[in-house]
Design an enzyme around this catalytic site. Structure first.
Site, short mmCIF file in Angstrom:
data_model
loop_
_atom_site.label_atom_id
_atom_site.label_comp_id
_atom_site.label_asym_id
_atom_site.label_seq_id
_atom_site.Cartn_x
_atom_site.Cartn_y
_atom_site.Cartn_z
N ARG A 36 -45.07 7.15 41.24
CA ARG A 36 -44.94 6.65 42.60
C ARG A 36 -43.55 6.12 42.93
O ARG A 36 -42.97 6.51 43.93
CB ARG A 36 -45.98 5.55 42.86
N HIS A 82 -51.51 15.17 47.67
CA HIS A 82 -51.21 13.73 47.62
C HIS A 82 -52.28 12.94 48.39
O HIS A 82 -52.08 12.62 49.57
CB HIS A 82 -49.82 13.48 48.24
N TYR A 127 -46.09 13.89 67.55
CA TYR A 127 -45.05 14.24 68.52
C TYR A 127 -43.87 14.95 67.88
O TYR A 127 -43.25 15.82 68.49
CB TYR A 127 -44.54 12.98 69.24
#
Length: 757
Positions: A36, A82, A127
């Site tokens: 991570r 993931h 967007y």
């Protein structure tokens, strides 16, 4: 009544809570470290970043392709590789697309991806649109060429690369930050051309030291054009150890009498700088600045304008103050902690990091070449079988037409392998033309040459090194650019003191008999007529400047000092000195003094002892003061007298019995503290009982007159008349005329005053 079945624990592992907790936390810590927070040295990416780049390549979002909604990418990453939060995944994706965050962005974004002023102001993933940047090809070009190992994804339905086959040391080029369990990483970005040159140096000279590498890598190269002001010796030490700190400073220029900031340190927002400067202005800690503007736009992403109050302001001193008190200068931590090729995290110096990456690159290139060699040899094997078929075309056709299972017959008849026989059977009729035989022979020749070349490279470490060097140089020419962050050695920035910031003004410091103090602007104040508390009255006043210290002397001979700046205004009744200082309980403040620190003063007691000292000797930061004047038992200090010229000034001492002694001030020693030398002979026993003591002291400049006031009478002594009272230091002195022995005060008339009379 229901029967209860006893719970069986057969086959259940029993562990002490301590052991279980330790194991669980260790597993969690290793997950955070390896999967991570920390990047791998090979591709310089964390797992989430690697999965984003790979998922986008699988979606066909290569550089030059059509943009796709970011939500599509995030969905693929979460659904296939993931299984974590979408917002965290999208933030990682945004970071790789921000040109002000990444030196060489991996993503090409369309829409609102945040700004350097507010990196978190990016639009929602529904967007924005994105695709991979051209630079991302460095990580993906060799992915399908047998260069990396593949692992099953979280549910075992797909495979994903364990690492990406980076052609350049992305770990240094883009850098990274991360916080794991018990460790962190902070790797600054670097310039691609400089890093490649250092890699070439290592390939050419494997024993190269850190000094050789730093001849190519000047230092980190951030996306911003702010200056790196860390000395090169410190930068070299950072590269040697892998740990250290860098300082970055904003770039400014003068334009029409204004200061224009054109570049900010890495990850510093202009809005925060504006807030910090405005806060100082509102707190009246920056009176030399009258206005502040943010003129940043698309053409000039950073343009902060500081308007000084006048052109007489010291611009460099002002900017040095802002560097020291705002984020215009920032310290960045460097901790080159990465997961090595052995799968373990370690802090590595520059040389060790580049050597390990080059070893990884050699292994990657070797695997790529071997993969290609296997492909070439496999194709040559098939072409050999096809050529046999063309040379025996009629017989091959006859076997295929007449036999139900022609494959084993072909293998036996022409001594073919299974793959060759399968390829012959898969031939289309249109490929049986004579022209195809020519093509096969031509392809065989080309592949044979390629095979020989591949074997030469794989069999020679020098050839392999040369190939890697050529590829590095080619990529540097393709993706490299000029350094952005100049490295300039600068002096350490110093914040302006409060005295430097506030305008210097004339002030009058007034001390009352009860120890209250206040400061009035100007020197035209009549301190005796100010308003005092009941039972209090005027004690002393000193004229000076607002940037000076006010020195105080108490009745025990201790001195104190405090800045004039911040004292209570004379519009009120002031403030007690006991709130700022800690004098002895039985002490009373005698006087206040101000002036140049090297100003000479006569420091004396009425026991007849004294010395010459500088005003600076009264200064101290200790609230309890400092022992300045040692007082014999029963004696009191005099108010210090200023000395104009120690070589020509005279000292006048008059006892309470009317004896006067005059001698040169220069006969007294220059001391920092103490009792001093004897001024006038007075028996100590009489001083202790207050029977005899020095009643008046005065310093008389050359050619001055002395007026002795005794009640309503006064005696004027001109310079010539003083000679009758001259004597050696420490004598008893001569009696004054009758009627002038009970002296009330002494008045000194200087030559310039005498001219006005």
């Amino acid at each position: 009544m229901t029967e209860t079945t006893a719970l069986s624990l057969e086959g259940v592992e029993h562990l002490p809570l301590e052991v279980f907790s330790e194991r669980a936390y260790l597993e969690y810590a290793m997950y955070v470290i390896l999967d991570r927070a920390l990047p791998h040295i090979g591709d310089g990416l964390k797992p989430v970043q690697r999965r984003i780049v790979y998922a986008m390549s699988e979606l066909g979002l290569k550089a030059g392709s059509k943009y796709k909604k970011s939500a599509r990418t995030v969905g693929d990453v979460l659904g296939k590789f993931h299984p974590h939060g979408d917002s965290a995944c999208y933030e990682a994706m945004v970071l790789m697309a921000q040109p002000f965050a990444y030196r060489y962005p991996l993503l090409d974004g369309q829409g609102n991806w945040g700004s350097s002023d507010d990196p978190k102001s990016f639009a929602a993933m529904r967007y924005t649109e994105s695709r991979l940047s051209a630079y991302a090809g460095v990580l993906l070009t060799e992915l399908g060429l047998g260069t990396v190992d593949w692992l099953p994804n979280f549910d075992g339905t797909l495979n994903e690369p364990s690492i990406l086959p980076a052609r350049l040391p992305n770990i240094l080029l883009n850098g990274t930050t991360g916080i794991a369990v018990g460790m962190a990483t902070d790797i600054p970005p670097h310039n691609l051309v400089e890093v490649v040159n250092a890699c070439v140096e290592l390939l050419t000279n494997p024993k190269a030291e850190i000094e050789d590498l730093c001849a190519h890598i000047q230092g980190p190269d951030f996306p911003t054009r702010a200056e790196i002001i860390t000395p090169r010796s410190e930068i070299n030490e950072i590269y040697r150890t892998g740990n250290g700190r860098l300082r970055m400073r904003a770039v400014f220029e003068r334009e029409n009498g204004e200061i224009v900031i054109t570049a900010l340190p890495y990850q510093v927002s202009g809005s925060k700088i504006m807030e910090q400067i405005a806060a100082q202005m509102n707190a009246k800690k920056l009176p030399m600045v009258i206005d502040l503007r943010d003129e940043s736009d698309h053409e000039d992403p950073t343009r902060l304008v500081i308007v000084p109050r006048s052109n007489r302001i010291d611009f460099d001193a002002l900017m040095a103050h802002l560097f020291a008190t705002t984020d215009l200068e920032r310290t960045l931590r460097v901790n080159m902690n990465v997961i090595g090729t052995n799968g373990r995290p370690q802090v590595k110096g520059l040389a060790a990091l580049l050597r390990e990456w080059l070893a990884y690159r050699k292994d990657t290139v070797r695997r790529r070449l071997q993969h290609r060699l296997d492909k070439v040899e496999s194709r040559l094997h098939l072409l050999e079988g096809l050529l046999i078929a063309y040379l025996n075309l009629d017989e091959v056709i006859e076997i295929i037409r007449s036999q139900e299972h022609p494959k084993p017959i072909l293998i036996q008849r022409f001594n073919l392998s299974d793959e060759q026989a399968e390829a012959i059977l898969d031939l289309k009729l249109r490929h049986l033309a004579k022209l195809e035989e020519i093509k096969i022979k031509s392809e065989q020749d080309d592949l044979a040459r390629e095979r020989d070349e591949l074997k030469k490279i794989l069999g020679s470490n020098a050839r392999l090194t040369t190939l890697i060097r050529k590829e590095l140089i080619a990529d540097a020419e393709k993706y490299g650019d000029q350094r952005r962050s100049p490295i300039v050695e600068r002096k350490e920035a110093q914040a302006l003191s409060q005295e430097d910031i506030v305008p210097v003004e004339p002030v009058t410091v007034v001390l009352s008999s009860n120890g209250w103090v206040r400061a009035a602007k100007g020197h035209d104040v009549d301190p005796a007529n100010l308003n005092y508390k009941s039972g209090d009255q005027f004690q002393a006043a000193a004229l000076g400047r607002s940037n000076q210290l006010a020195a105080f002397l108490d009745s025990t001979g201790r001195s104190y000092s405090i800045p004039v700046l911040g004292l209570a205004s004379a519009r009120g009744q002031g403030e007690p000195l006991s709130g700022r200082l800690n004098p002895p309980p039985d002490a009373a403040f005698v006087t206040v003094l101000m002036g140049a620190p090297d100003r000479l003063l006569l420091l004396a007691s009425d026991a007849g002892y004294g010395f010459v000292g500088k005003l600076a000797e009264l200064y101290t930061k200790n609230r309890n003061g400092k022992a300045l004047l040692t007082l014999p038992a029963g004696s009191q200090p005099f108010v210090p007298q200023p000395i104009d010229n120690i070589d020509t000034d005279l000292l006048v001492a008059i006892s309470n019995e009317g004896r006067m002694l005059v001698f040169a001030v220069k006969h007294l020693p220059l001391l920092a503290r103490g009792k001093g030398n004897k001024i006038m002979q007075i028996p100590p026993s009489r001083v202790a009982l207050r029977e005899e003591f020095v009643a008046e002291l005065a310093v008389l400049p050359a050619d001055s007159q002395l007026i002795i006031h005794a009640g309503k009478r006064h005696l004027t002594l001109k310079p010539g008349n003083l000679e009758q009272f001259r004597g050696e230091r420490g004598r008893r002195g001569r009696k004054l005329p009758r009627g002038f022995r009970n002296v009330d005060r002494l008045e000194v008339v200087r030559p310039q005053q005498m001219a006005l009379i």
